[in-house]
Design an enzyme around this catalytic site. Structure first.
Site, PDB file in Angstrom:
ATOM      1  N   GLY A 186       0.831  -1.192   0.000  1.00 28.35           N
ATOM      2  CA  GLY A 186       0.000   0.000   0.000  1.00 28.35           C
ATOM      3  C   GLY A 186       0.868   1.245   0.000  1.00 28.35           C
ATOM      4  O   GLY A 186       1.558   1.515   0.983  1.00 28.35           O
ATOM      5  N   ILE A 187       0.847   1.984  -1.106  1.00 26.02           N
ATOM      6  CA  ILE A 187       1.678   3.187  -1.205  1.00 26.02           C
ATOM      7  C   ILE A 187       0.763   4.377  -1.463  1.00 26.02           C
ATOM      8  O   ILE A 187       0.731   4.963  -2.551  1.00 26.02           O
ATOM      9  CB  ILE A 187       2.735   3.070  -2.332  1.00 26.02           C
ATOM     10  CG1 ILE A 187       3.525   1.782  -2.183  1.00 26.02           C
ATOM     11  CG2 ILE A 187       3.704   4.252  -2.288  1.00 26.02           C
ATOM     12  CD1 ILE A 187       4.373   1.714  -0.932  1.00 26.02           C
ATOM     13  N   GLY A 188      -0.041   4.705  -0.453  1.00 25.21           N
ATOM     14  CA  GLY A 188      -0.861   5.902  -0.510  1.00 25.21           C
ATOM     15  C   GLY A 188      -0.142   7.037   0.188  1.00 25.21           C
ATOM     16  O   GLY A 188       1.091   7.128   0.166  1.00 25.21           O
ATOM     17  N   VAL A 189      -0.912   7.888   0.856  1.00 28.33           N
ATOM     18  CA  VAL A 189      -0.323   9.030   1.556  1.00 28.33           C
ATOM     19  C   VAL A 189       0.647   8.561   2.631  1.00 28.33           C
ATOM     20  O   VAL A 189       1.777   9.052   2.734  1.00 28.33           O
ATOM     21  CB  VAL A 189      -1.439   9.906   2.169  1.00 28.33           C
ATOM     22  CG1 VAL A 189      -0.832  10.991   3.055  1.00 28.33           C
ATOM     23  CG2 VAL A 189      -2.283  10.542   1.070  1.00 28.33           C
ATOM     24  N   GLY A 192       3.731   6.638   1.140  1.00 31.56           N
ATOM     25  CA  GLY A 192       4.687   7.593   0.610  1.00 31.56           C
ATOM     26  C   GLY A 192       5.480   8.261   1.715  1.00 31.56           C
ATOM     27  O   GLY A 192       6.689   8.501   1.582  1.00 31.56           O
ATOM     28  N   ALA A 219      18.896   2.179  15.098  1.00 33.99           N
ATOM     29  CA  ALA A 219      18.414   0.793  15.020  1.00 33.99           C
ATOM     30  C   ALA A 219      19.539  -0.211  15.229  1.00 33.99           C
ATOM     31  O   ALA A 219      19.280  -1.391  15.506  1.00 33.99           O
ATOM     32  CB  ALA A 219      17.759   0.557  13.666  1.00 33.99           C
ATOM     33  N   ARG A 241      -2.020  -1.240  -5.733  1.00 36.44           N
ATOM     34  CA  ARG A 241      -2.954  -1.591  -6.804  1.00 36.44           C
ATOM     35  C   ARG A 241      -2.557  -1.014  -8.166  1.00 36.44           C
ATOM     36  O   ARG A 241      -2.716  -1.655  -9.186  1.00 36.44           O
ATOM     37  CB  ARG A 241      -4.370  -1.129  -6.442  1.00 36.44           C
ATOM     38  CG  ARG A 241      -5.061  -2.017  -5.421  1.00 36.44           C
ATOM     39  CD  ARG A 241      -6.452  -1.544  -5.124  1.00 36.44           C
ATOM     40  NE  ARG A 241      -6.473  -0.233  -4.490  1.00 36.44           N
ATOM     41  CZ  ARG A 241      -7.573   0.388  -4.082  1.00 36.44           C
ATOM     42  NH1 ARG A 241      -8.748  -0.174  -4.258  1.00 36.44           N
ATOM     43  NH2 ARG A 241      -7.505   1.557  -3.499  1.00 36.44           N
ATOM     44  N   VAL A 297      -3.243   3.897  16.661  1.00 36.41           N
ATOM     45  CA  VAL A 297      -3.917   4.728  17.665  1.00 36.41           C
ATOM     46  C   VAL A 297      -3.180   6.055  17.795  1.00 36.41           C
ATOM     47  O   VAL A 297      -1.991   6.086  18.112  1.00 36.41           O
ATOM     48  CB  VAL A 297      -3.970   4.029  19.034  1.00 36.41           C
ATOM     49  CG1 VAL A 297      -4.631   4.937  20.066  1.00 36.41           C
ATOM     50  CG2 VAL A 297      -4.722   2.711  18.942  1.00 36.41           C
ATOM     51  N   LYS A 309     -10.074   2.725  18.109  1.00 37.05           N
ATOM     52  CA  LYS A 309      -8.883   3.098  18.874  1.00 37.05           C
ATOM     53  C   LYS A 309      -9.087   2.857  20.369  1.00 37.05           C
ATOM     54  O   LYS A 309      -8.178   2.389  21.061  1.00 37.05           O
ATOM     55  CB  LYS A 309      -8.553   4.570  18.615  1.00 37.05           C
ATOM     56  CG  LYS A 309      -8.193   4.866  17.176  1.00 37.05           C
ATOM     57  CD  LYS A 309      -8.094   6.366  16.920  1.00 37.05           C
ATOM     58  CE  LYS A 309      -7.825   6.675  15.466  1.00 37.05           C
ATOM     59  NZ  LYS A 309      -7.840   8.130  15.177  1.00 37.05           N
TER      60      LYS A 309
END
Length: 443
Positions: A20-23, A26, A43, A55, A143, A216
């Site tokens: 999923g590369i939406g807002v 990205g 890390a 998609r 949350v 939440k």
């Protein structure tokens, strides 16, 4: 001989796949690229994106994704030998997101998600799979967006017995209520402004009807009280029926209207259980929640040793949500993880729903009625018959929706008595529209 151990050999990179590369997706890419060196130092090893799936490969997302392997089938992320962590940003309680989550955890790959609906409905199942596979399930971003409240409660306050947790859990509703408060706007105009600014969807039901906040709250309740997730036990009401007069009356009473999610253990006097509720409430003007503006979120947790903890920050958006997701990835890189809900699934309580009708407090009630003789007597009779005492009664003479606005404040009464008083009034031929009822919180 040096008192300090020799540094260990450099660790292999942690390899991440994004679904999923939406807002938000990205935002994760931008954050991992912009802070690459800092993140690797914190890390203890590099964190690398090795594959992505979404998609529409041709969609312009405003970022260069050419350096990453593209998989049209999300399932390929699970099957890939070079993926250690799957980040789910597809959304939805069920469907492809849930299938991916189950497959990833079952294959022993760590899962990071911002999907509060999926966690609220299927969190126990996913946590059990994660335990069986001894792999992390992380959901900080589910949350309150960028606020690290999950980590703070699960780790920082883990030694405390939490008395209650509550707060402003939906930024869209808070933005709308802030506009109504600041500008005197009605709900419809404030909602339109929120949609124009991108704070509300074209179909705002998920937010304004309290569903998002309920998801939440159920997650917070499981963490705070060691209880099994039970989204069906969360009673949710939204802000659609709040009018400008409610905002004005609340201010006159020294309060502000906020959509509050609250979870609290019953003390046992009313049969025990866990109270979970989302609804608009009157919050004292001197409480920190009254000062939370716009689209911000805020969470309050009250521990028996640590006292009151208050968290405030951006509850949504590409940057804050990506920050929470990458923080989870960093924890995985450090091998810092434990049970998803702070204890193994089998140790979580089967907490029954508390009797919400037995909760006692003051209440604000607003009615819009026809300007007729006998209406006030009808209202007071309904209150009397239900055993509800009226502390103050205000008729401003304002015309609203074709009627006159009447607002009253009750003395302390059980919630079920308020419901009993409103039942005959709802059936009254003199009532215009639906009554508005909000608890007056004593915080």
């Amino acid at each position: 001989m040096s008192p300090h151990p020799a540094p260990s050999a450099a660790r292999a990179p942690l390899r991440v796949a994004l679904a999923g590369i939406g807002v938000v997706g990205g935002g994760v890419v931008r954050l991992l690229e912009a802070n690459r060196d800092l993140i690797a130092r914190r890390a203890g090893r590099p964190i690398e994106i090795v594959a992505i799936s979404a998609r529409d490969r041709q969609k312009d997302r405003g970022i260069d994704l050419s350096a990453y392997r593209w998989e049209d089938d999300m399932g390929a992320l699970v099957a890939a030998d070079d993926v250690d962590v799957v980040v789910e940003m597809v959304g939805g309680a069920d469907g492809p997101a849930l299938t991916l989550a189950r497959q990833a955890l079952g294959a022993g790959k760590a899962l990071v998600t911002a999907n509060k609906a999926m966690i609220a409905h299927h969190g126990l199942d996913l946590a059990r799979i994660a335990e069986q596979a001894d792999t992390p399930l992380k959901y900080e971003a589910a949350v309150a967006g960028g606020i690290p409240v999950i980590k703070a409660i699960r780790e920082g306050a883990s030694a405390n017995q939490i008395a209650r947790v509550y707060g402003i859990l939906n930024g869209t509703c808070n933005y709308i209520l802030t506009l109504m408060e600041r500008d005197g706007a009605n709900f419809a105009d404030a909602l339109a402004a929120a949609q124009a600014e991108g704070f509300a969807e074209a179909d705002p039901s998920f937010d304004v009807d309290g569903i998002d906040a309920a998801h939440k709250l159920s997650i917070l309740a499981a963490l705070c009280f060691g209880a099994r997730l039970d989204i069906d036990a969360v009673a949710a009401a939204g802000i659609r029926n709040v009018i400008a007069a409610d905002i004005r009356e609340a201010e006159a009473l020294g309060h502000r209207v906020r959509l509050i999610g609250m979870a609290e253990r019953d003390d046992g006097a009313n049969g025990g259980g866990l109270y979970q509720n989302v609804q608009p409430c009157l919050v004292p003007a001197d409480h920190p929640l009254a000062y939370v503006p716009g689209a911000l979120n805020a969470v309050v947790a009250e521990g028996n040793f640590v006292g009151r903890l208050f968290f405030e920050g951006a509850g949504a958006g590409a940057g804050p949500t990506a920050s929470a997701i990458v923080a989870d990835i960093i924890d995985i890189a450090r091998d810092e993880y434990g049970p998803a809900f702070a204890m193994p699934v089998d140790a979580l309580d089967e907490a029954p729903a508390a009797d919400a009708g037995a909760r006692v407090g003051k209440h604000y009630i607003r009615l819009i009625v026809e300007d007729r003789i006998g209406v006030l007597a009808e209202i007071t009779a309904a209150m009397r018959d239900a055993g509800v005492s009226i502390e103050s009664f205000i008729q401003r003479g304002d015309e609203e929706g074709g009627g006159v606005v009447i607002a009253l404040v009750t003395h302390e009464a059980p919630a079920r008595a308020i419901d009993a008083a409103l039942a005959p009034l709802r059936a009254s031929a003199h009532l215009v529209g639906e009554p508005m009822h909000m608890p007056i919180l004593a915080l």
